[in-house]
Write an enzyme that holds these catalytic residues in place. Structure first.
Site, mmCIF file in Angstrom:
data_model
loop_
_atom_site.group_PDB
_atom_site.id
_atom_site.type_symbol
_atom_site.label_atom_id
_atom_site.label_comp_id
_atom_site.label_asym_id
_atom_site.label_seq_id
_atom_site.Cartn_x
_atom_site.Cartn_y
_atom_site.Cartn_z
ATOM 1 C CG HIS A 20 62.755 73.999 43.604
ATOM 2 N ND1 HIS A 20 61.811 73.921 42.610
ATOM 3 C CD2 HIS A 20 62.943 72.720 44.030
ATOM 4 C CE1 HIS A 20 61.462 72.661 42.424
ATOM 5 N NE2 HIS A 20 62.134 71.914 43.284
ATOM 6 C CB CYS A 128 61.206 55.783 44.284
ATOM 7 S SG CYS A 128 62.037 57.403 44.373
ATOM 8 C CB CYS A 131 58.283 58.846 44.229
ATOM 9 S SG CYS A 131 59.115 59.238 42.718
ATOM 10 C CB CYS A 145 63.006 56.441 40.792
ATOM 11 S SG CYS A 145 61.822 57.778 40.726
ATOM 12 C CG HIS A 148 63.194 61.414 42.473
ATOM 13 N ND1 HIS A 148 61.915 60.924 42.645
ATOM 14 C CD2 HIS A 148 63.201 62.662 42.974
ATOM 15 C CE1 HIS A 148 61.193 61.839 43.241
ATOM 16 N NE2 HIS A 148 61.935 62.910 43.454
ATOM 17 C CE LYS A 298 59.477 67.446 38.941
ATOM 18 N NZ LYS A 298 59.550 66.960 40.281
ATOM 19 C CE LYS A 301 66.618 73.511 47.084
ATOM 20 N NZ LYS A 301 67.051 74.182 48.282
HETATM 21 N N1 MSP Z 1 54.129 65.565 48.866
HETATM 22 C C1 MSP Z 1 53.770 65.243 47.527
HETATM 23 C C2 MSP Z 1 52.407 65.791 47.187
HETATM 24 C C3 MSP Z 1 51.306 65.361 48.091
HETATM 25 S S1 MSP Z 1 49.807 66.128 47.700
HETATM 26 C C4 MSP Z 1 48.673 65.293 48.591
HETATM 27 C C5 MSP Z 1 54.808 65.852 46.575
HETATM 28 N N2 MSP Z 1 55.536 66.832 47.071
HETATM 29 S S2 MSP Z 1 56.687 67.628 46.286
HETATM 30 O O1 MSP Z 1 57.355 68.454 47.251
HETATM 31 O O2 MSP Z 1 57.490 66.719 45.543
HETATM 32 O O3 MSP Z 1 55.931 68.623 45.373
HETATM 33 C C6 MSP Z 1 55.517 68.266 44.136
HETATM 34 C C7 MSP Z 1 54.797 69.422 43.503
HETATM 35 O O4 MSP Z 1 55.622 70.602 43.478
HETATM 36 C C8 MSP Z 1 54.551 69.141 42.034
HETATM 37 O O5 MSP Z 1 53.406 68.349 41.859
HETATM 38 C C9 MSP Z 1 54.395 70.534 41.514
HETATM 39 O O6 MSP Z 1 53.161 71.019 41.935
HETATM 40 C C10 MSP Z 1 55.520 71.250 42.241
HETATM 41 N N3 MSP Z 1 56.809 71.105 41.567
HETATM 42 C C11 MSP Z 1 57.965 70.590 42.091
HETATM 43 N N4 MSP Z 1 58.945 70.665 41.148
HETATM 44 C C12 MSP Z 1 58.445 71.211 40.027
HETATM 45 C C13 MSP Z 1 58.981 71.563 38.779
HETATM 46 N N5 MSP Z 1 60.243 71.357 38.467
HETATM 47 N N6 MSP Z 1 58.173 72.169 37.886
HETATM 48 C C14 MSP Z 1 56.852 72.429 38.157
HETATM 49 N N7 MSP Z 1 56.312 72.086 39.331
HETATM 50 C C15 MSP Z 1 57.058 71.458 40.272
HETATM 51 O O7 MSP Z 1 54.862 65.410 45.436
#
Ligand code: MSP
Length: 504
Positions: A20, A128, A131, A145, A148, A298, A301
């Site tokens: 997203h 969690c 996470c 959590c 989430h 936040k 999904k």
């Molecule tokens: N897989 C781990 C990261 C591992 S890195 C070695 C993870 N993945 S995630 O799919 O949850 O992605 C998180 C990242 O996506 C956030 O740190 C950010 O960069 C981006 N974002 C996901 N949702 C977001 C928002 N709502 N707003 C801004 N950034 C967001 O964590």
């Protein structure tokens, strides 16, 4: 010797669901920085990818009745598809299921077992799945959590630990010596306090999760997803403790890891400690940006509140999205995403300020400059003043202050609009034709500057402008301008839309 490339990374996104706008945000930020540096002939390496192991992904794939790898293949391809749609040009897309990465993780694990930084023990704690992280009871929000808002699970099993506690002092020293390492500064203190409050060793393997990288010397264990995923930054650059690939020297250390604020700790504490244990130089900077929220929550999904980038792109185009997300909220802070705000900015900043300025001037240039682009204007005050803004705009982008750069660029756009309103070139055409050409000449050159400045943010728009401005690769004056459709067709405001007169 090969020159060091500027190495930029994004987090590896979980393949639990399709991407997203939140995921697009970090990847676009990396793209803006990468495009900007490339335009200055600085060699860049931009890596992104997907994080594919762990109990959460395994569970989701099984629920869908699909093998985990097949599920990962599909979602990972969706991420790549979106990056293509958003005009994101990365150099390497890494998947944690890539054999070279898995081999690197296994070799790291064995090396750290040998050095004593990883040891076997047993764990009892709260976890969690979304996470893929352990939490202390005190960190939970109403027993859920904190990220989430979902219940955590009680986990109890034999596990390998990483001696994080051993690196407490070294980490604090590093933060002290390298004040730019944890960025932005206003997020650094929280991490520093966390480290100062005392680090505990962390559990880095699971015996109940089959979908992961196996520990070579003890295959009933799989490597904890975060320990596995963080290593991507090094393995993707060719690192393996048994012998690094040829690119590693030109890429490492990474110049900036861009991450969301919720994973700052993983990147600012655990990752550097892992590198210290491996004897590998630390990255130069970890930059944690804020969250896109929807009505204050936040965007996510798993929480069910998110906006699909594809939908926005379909209605407004890629560049409008690329512009909005960096203009609306300072990179670093949280911001609420609303389509009303999006439309307002689209109409005001893009259709009106930039789009109208450009079409007004290009129509006149086509008519009065006889379709020939003029030579650089000598002695033009506005052109030389705006030219002097370039280093400031470049600095803002390099400091990841994308909003500042765009604000400055739009100040220039407003200045030009004001100048056009004051000088009224359409009247000059009738009253003082001799003054018209030099004026249009100046304006055309100012638009060239603007097109160059917006290029990292809005590459398609910049190309369209440059085509019409006759900016070739060689920047020759005298090129024939091309006619192109309006840059940003105006969208009807809700209040201007015809009222629905049906009654029922
Ligand atoms: N897989 C781990 C990261 C591992 S890195 C070695 C993870 N993945 S995630 O799919 O949850 O992605 C998180 C990242 O996506 C956030 O740190 C950010 O960069 C981006 N974002 C996901 N949702 C977001 C928002 N709502 N707003 C801004 N950034 C967001 O964590």
């Amino acid at each position: 010797m090969n020159t060091k490339k500027y190495y930029i990374t994004t987090p590896l996104y979980y393949v639990n669901d399709k991407p997203h706008i939140g995921h697009a945000y970090t990847t676009l930020a990396a793209d803006v920085l990468a495009r900007h540096l490339r335009s200055r002939d600085i060699p860049v390496h931009f890596q992104t990818g997907t994080d594919e192991h762990g109990s959460n992904i395994e569970k989701i794939a099984r629920e869908k009745g699909i093998e985990p790898k097949a599920w990962c293949d599909g979602i990972s391809a969706d991420f790549r598809g979106l990056w293509k749609t958003l005009n994101i040009k990365y150099d390497h897309f890494i998947r944690t299921t890539d054999p070279a990465h898995e081999a690197g993780v296994q070799a790291v694990f064995e090396k750290l077992i040998k050095s004593g930084d990883v040891y076997l023990g047993s764990y009892d704690g709260l976890y969690c799945r979304s996470c893929e992280a352990f939490y202390d009871e005190s960190e939970l929000k109403e027993k859920n959590c904190p990220v989430h808002g979902k219940p955590v699970e009680h986990v109890s099993e034999e596990t390998y630990f990483f001696k994080l506690s051993k690196y407490e002092k070294a980490l604090l020293e590093h933060y002290e010596k390298h004040p730019g390492f944890l960025s932005p500064r206003y997020r650094a203190q929280e991490l520093i306090n966390f480290v100062k409050s005392g680090l505990k060793d962390i559990s880095i393997s699971r015996t109940k999760v089959a979908w992961g990288v196996q520990v070579k010397s003890n295959p009933k264990h799989t490597v904890y997803v975060w320990f596995d995923a963080l290593l991507n930054y090094a393995t993707g650059a060719g690192y393996n403790p048994d012998g690094a690939g040829p690119d590693f020297d030109t890429l490492w250390p990474a110049d900036v890891h861009l991450v969301g604020k919720e994973i700052f700790r993983f990147h600012g504490v655990i990752w550097p400690a892992m590198l210290m244990a491996l004897g590998v130089e630390l990255p130069r900077k970890v930059y944690a940006h804020g969250w896109w929220t929807i009505n204050g929550d936040k965007m996510s999904k798993s929480r069910g509140n998110f906006i699909k980038a594809e939908d926005v792109v379909q209605e407004y185009g890629v560049d409008a999205l690329r512009y909005f997300i960096f203009r609306e909220v300072p990179f670093g802070q949280d911001g609420d995403f609303s389509m009303e705000a999006f439309k307002r900015r689209y109409n005001a900043d893009l259709a009106n300020d930039l789009g109208n300025l450009f079409s007004r001037l290009m129509n006149m240039a086509a008519k009065y400059l006889e379709h020939r682009m003029p030579e650089k204007p000598e002695g033009s005050e506005i052109f030389s003043e705006l030219s002097s803004w370039t280093p400031g705009i470049q600095r803002s982008i390099e400091e990841l202050q994308f909003g500042d750069a765009l604000e400055r660029i739009w100040q220039a756009v407003s200045r030009l609009n004001r100048l056009v309103d004051e000088r009224k070139p359409w009247e000059l055409a009738k009253k003082d034709p001799a003054a018209l050409k030099p004026f249009l000449n100046e304006m055309v050159w100012c638009l060239r500057l603007i097109a160059g400045w917006i290029d990292p943010f809005m590459p398609d728009t910049a190309s369209k402008m440059q085509l019409q401005l006759g900016v070739g690769k060689t920047q020759t004056a005298g090129a024939e301008p091309q006619k192109v459709p309006p840059l940003f067709p105006r969208k009807q405001e809700e209040k201007d839309k015809p009222k629905d007169i049906r009654t029922n």
